[in-house]
Design a protein around this motif. Sequence first.
Motif, PDB file in Angstrom:
ATOM      1  N   UNK A 134       8.512  58.664  63.869  1.00 34.91           N
ATOM      2  CA  UNK A 134       8.446  57.845  65.588  1.00 34.91           C
ATOM      3  C   UNK A 134       8.646  59.373  66.243  1.00 34.91           C
ATOM      4  N   UNK A 135       7.754  59.768  67.263  1.00 33.93           N
ATOM      5  CA  UNK A 135       8.180  60.722  68.385  1.00 33.93           C
ATOM      6  C   UNK A 135       9.479  60.627  69.007  1.00 33.93           C
ATOM      7  N   UNK A 136       9.901  59.395  69.432  1.00 29.92           N
ATOM      8  CA  UNK A 136      11.064  59.184  70.046  1.00 29.92           C
ATOM      9  C   UNK A 136      11.991  59.783  69.386  1.00 29.92           C
ATOM     10  N   UNK A 137      12.220  59.281  68.141  1.00 23.62           N
ATOM     11  CA  UNK A 137      13.217  59.874  67.076  1.00 23.62           C
ATOM     12  C   UNK A 137      13.173  61.367  67.058  1.00 23.62           C
ATOM     13  N   UNK A 138      12.080  61.953  66.964  1.00 22.69           N
ATOM     14  CA  UNK A 138      11.920  63.491  66.725  1.00 22.69           C
ATOM     15  C   UNK A 138      12.496  64.199  68.203  1.00 22.69           C
ATOM     16  N   UNK A 139      12.122  63.512  69.185  1.00 25.89           N
ATOM     17  CA  UNK A 139      12.549  64.126  70.488  1.00 25.89           C
ATOM     18  C   UNK A 139      14.155  63.934  70.647  1.00 25.89           C
ATOM     19  N   UNK A 140      14.675  62.718  70.472  1.00 20.58           N
ATOM     20  CA  UNK A 140      15.988  62.509  70.775  1.00 20.58           C
ATOM     21  C   UNK A 140      17.015  62.990  69.626  1.00 20.58           C
ATOM     22  N   UNK A 141      16.661  62.820  68.366  1.00 23.88           N
ATOM     23  CA  UNK A 141      17.533  62.909  67.269  1.00 23.88           C
ATOM     24  C   UNK A 141      17.363  64.146  66.560  1.00 23.88           C
ATOM     25  N   UNK A 142      16.210  65.004  66.933  1.00 18.56           N
ATOM     26  CA  UNK A 142      16.299  66.227  66.268  1.00 18.56           C
ATOM     27  C   UNK A 142      16.122  67.444  67.292  1.00 18.56           C
ATOM     28  N   UNK A 143      15.251  67.540  68.341  1.00 19.78           N
ATOM     29  CA  UNK A 143      15.321  68.306  69.455  1.00 19.78           C
ATOM     30  C   UNK A 143      16.369  68.538  70.330  1.00 19.78           C
ATOM     31  N   UNK A 144      16.557  67.318  70.983  1.00 26.46           N
ATOM     32  CA  UNK A 144      17.374  66.983  71.934  1.00 26.46           C
ATOM     33  C   UNK A 144      19.172  67.178  71.217  1.00 26.46           C
TER      34      UNK A 144
ATOM     35  N   UNK B 259      14.661  71.437  78.956  1.00 31.48           N
ATOM     36  CA  UNK B 259      14.975  69.874  79.183  1.00 31.48           C
ATOM     37  C   UNK B 259      13.998  69.349  80.173  1.00 31.48           C
ATOM     38  N   UNK B 260      13.323  70.001  81.168  1.00 31.17           N
ATOM     39  CA  UNK B 260      12.423  69.444  82.054  1.00 31.17           C
ATOM     40  C   UNK B 260      10.885  69.500  81.264  1.00 31.17           C
ATOM     41  N   UNK B 261      10.758  70.267  80.301  1.00 36.32           N
ATOM     42  CA  UNK B 261       9.636  70.176  79.489  1.00 36.32           C
ATOM     43  C   UNK B 261       9.470  68.888  78.554  1.00 36.32           C
ATOM     44  N   UNK B 262      10.920  68.784  77.914  1.00 35.94           N
ATOM     45  CA  UNK B 262      11.030  67.383  77.485  1.00 35.94           C
ATOM     46  C   UNK B 262      10.904  66.314  77.908  1.00 35.94           C
ATOM     47  N   UNK B 263      11.244  66.331  79.343  1.00 32.04           N
ATOM     48  CA  UNK B 263      11.177  65.018  80.259  1.00 32.04           C
ATOM     49  C   UNK B 263       9.433  64.760  80.310  1.00 32.04           C
ATOM     50  N   UNK B 264       8.792  65.943  80.535  1.00 33.87           N
ATOM     51  CA  UNK B 264       7.373  65.901  80.678  1.00 33.87           C
ATOM     52  C   UNK B 264       6.776  65.267  79.579  1.00 33.87           C
ATOM     53  N   UNK B 265       7.220  65.791  78.433  1.00 34.81           N
ATOM     54  CA  UNK B 265       6.640  65.244  77.191  1.00 34.81           C
ATOM     55  C   UNK B 265       6.883  63.712  76.784  1.00 34.81           C
ATOM     56  N   UNK B 266       8.016  63.404  76.985  1.00 30.80           N
ATOM     57  CA  UNK B 266       8.379  61.987  77.121  1.00 30.80           C
ATOM     58  C   UNK B 266       7.509  60.928  78.174  1.00 30.80           C
ATOM     59  N   UNK B 267       7.327  61.404  79.239  1.00 30.87           N
ATOM     60  CA  UNK B 267       6.570  60.785  79.888  1.00 30.87           C
ATOM     61  C   UNK B 267       4.971  60.630  79.765  1.00 30.87           C
ATOM     62  N   UNK B 268       4.527  61.637  79.134  1.00 33.43           N
ATOM     63  CA  UNK B 268       3.198  61.676  78.421  1.00 33.43           C
ATOM     64  C   UNK B 268       3.267  60.614  77.287  1.00 33.43           C
TER      65      UNK B 268
ATOM     66  N   UNK C 257      19.961  61.032  80.373  1.00 29.88           N
ATOM     67  CA  UNK C 257      19.154  61.503  79.148  1.00 29.88           C
ATOM     68  C   UNK C 257      17.739  61.002  78.867  1.00 29.88           C
ATOM     69  N   UNK C 258      17.071  61.581  77.984  1.00 27.21           N
ATOM     70  CA  UNK C 258      15.813  61.141  77.551  1.00 27.21           C
ATOM     71  C   UNK C 258      15.646  59.595  77.128  1.00 27.21           C
ATOM     72  N   UNK C 259      16.821  59.083  76.403  1.00 21.49           N
ATOM     73  CA  UNK C 259      16.723  57.783  76.130  1.00 21.49           C
ATOM     74  C   UNK C 259      16.951  56.960  77.449  1.00 21.49           C
ATOM     75  N   UNK C 260      17.673  57.392  78.311  1.00 15.80           N
ATOM     76  CA  UNK C 260      17.876  56.596  79.798  1.00 15.80           C
ATOM     77  C   UNK C 260      16.534  56.643  80.277  1.00 15.80           C
ATOM     78  N   UNK C 261      15.876  57.960  80.295  1.00 18.55           N
ATOM     79  CA  UNK C 261      14.555  57.958  80.974  1.00 18.55           C
ATOM     80  C   UNK C 261      13.624  56.929  80.466  1.00 18.55           C
ATOM     81  N   UNK C 262      13.351  56.731  79.026  1.00 13.00           N
ATOM     82  CA  UNK C 262      12.466  55.824  78.313  1.00 13.00           C
ATOM     83  C   UNK C 262      13.066  54.314  78.992  1.00 13.00           C
ATOM     84  N   UNK C 263      14.297  54.001  78.776  1.00 15.58           N
ATOM     85  CA  UNK C 263      14.748  52.655  79.313  1.00 15.58           C
ATOM     86  C   UNK C 263      14.122  52.539  80.744  1.00 15.58           C
TER      87      UNK C 263
END
Length: 221
Positions: free
Chosen positions: A43-53, A114-123, A208-214
Motif C-alpha cells: 500500500x503506497x500510504x504505508x510506503x510513504x508514512x512508515x518507510x520514507x517519512x 517534505x514538500x515533494x512527498x506532500x505533492x505525491x500524497x495529493x496525487x 504530517x502526511x497522515x494528517x494531510x490524508x485525513x
Amino acid sequence: MHCRVHRHMLTETTYQEYLGHLIFGRKRACVAVVTELLDEDIDLHTLYIRLFQRSLYEIGALWETGKVSVAIEHMATAITEHALTLVYPRLFQGERIGKSAIVACVANEYHQIGAKMVADVLELHGWDAYFLGVNTPVEELLTFVEEKRPDAICLSLSIYFNFSHLVDLIKHIRERFPTTPIWTGGQAFRWGGTDIGTLFPDVTYIPSLSALENFIQGKSL
C-alpha cells in the motif's frame, strides 16, 4: 541480501534493514528494498508514512543529536528522492478528482523532500499537484497561482528561522487571492508556529502526511 516481505506489509525488520542501508549510503540496497515492496504490491500510504517519512525523521533526529553528520543526512535525502521516483508509475494511475494544488517551499528554503512527498500524497488521492520545489520566488508563485487557480496552496517550511518568510508569503498570497485555501507544514513547526491559524484564520497547519490524508478526505486533523 534483504529478506522477503509479506504482501501488503512492511515489517519492522524490513524497515530497520532499509534504515541501515540509508544511513550507510547504500543506494542500490535501498532501491532493492523499495522495488521488492512495490513488487509485493505494498500500500503506497504505508510506503510513504512508515518507510520514507519515518526513516527521514529518524535520520533527522540522529543528525540533531550529533550521531550522524549533515553529509549523511543530505545523502539519505538524495537516496529517498531517487526512491520516490520508483513509485511514480503507480502514483499517477489512479482516477483524477478534478482538484489541484500548488506545492512550494518558502523563500530561502532548500529542503524540498517534505514538500515533494506532500505533492505525491495529493496525487495518490487523485489531485493534480504542481510541485514548484525549493526557494520559490514570491512573484513567480503568485503568477503561477493566477495561471492555475488551484483549489489549495501548500507551503513547506523546514527551518524555523525562515518563519517570517512564510508569514510574508501568506500576506502576499492573501492580497491577491483572498479566498484560496492555504495549507502549511514542515519540520520547522516542531519549534513553534503551529498556531499560525490565529494569525491567519484561513490558513491550516497540517502536521504530517497522515494528517494531510485525513484532511483532504474530510476527516479531523
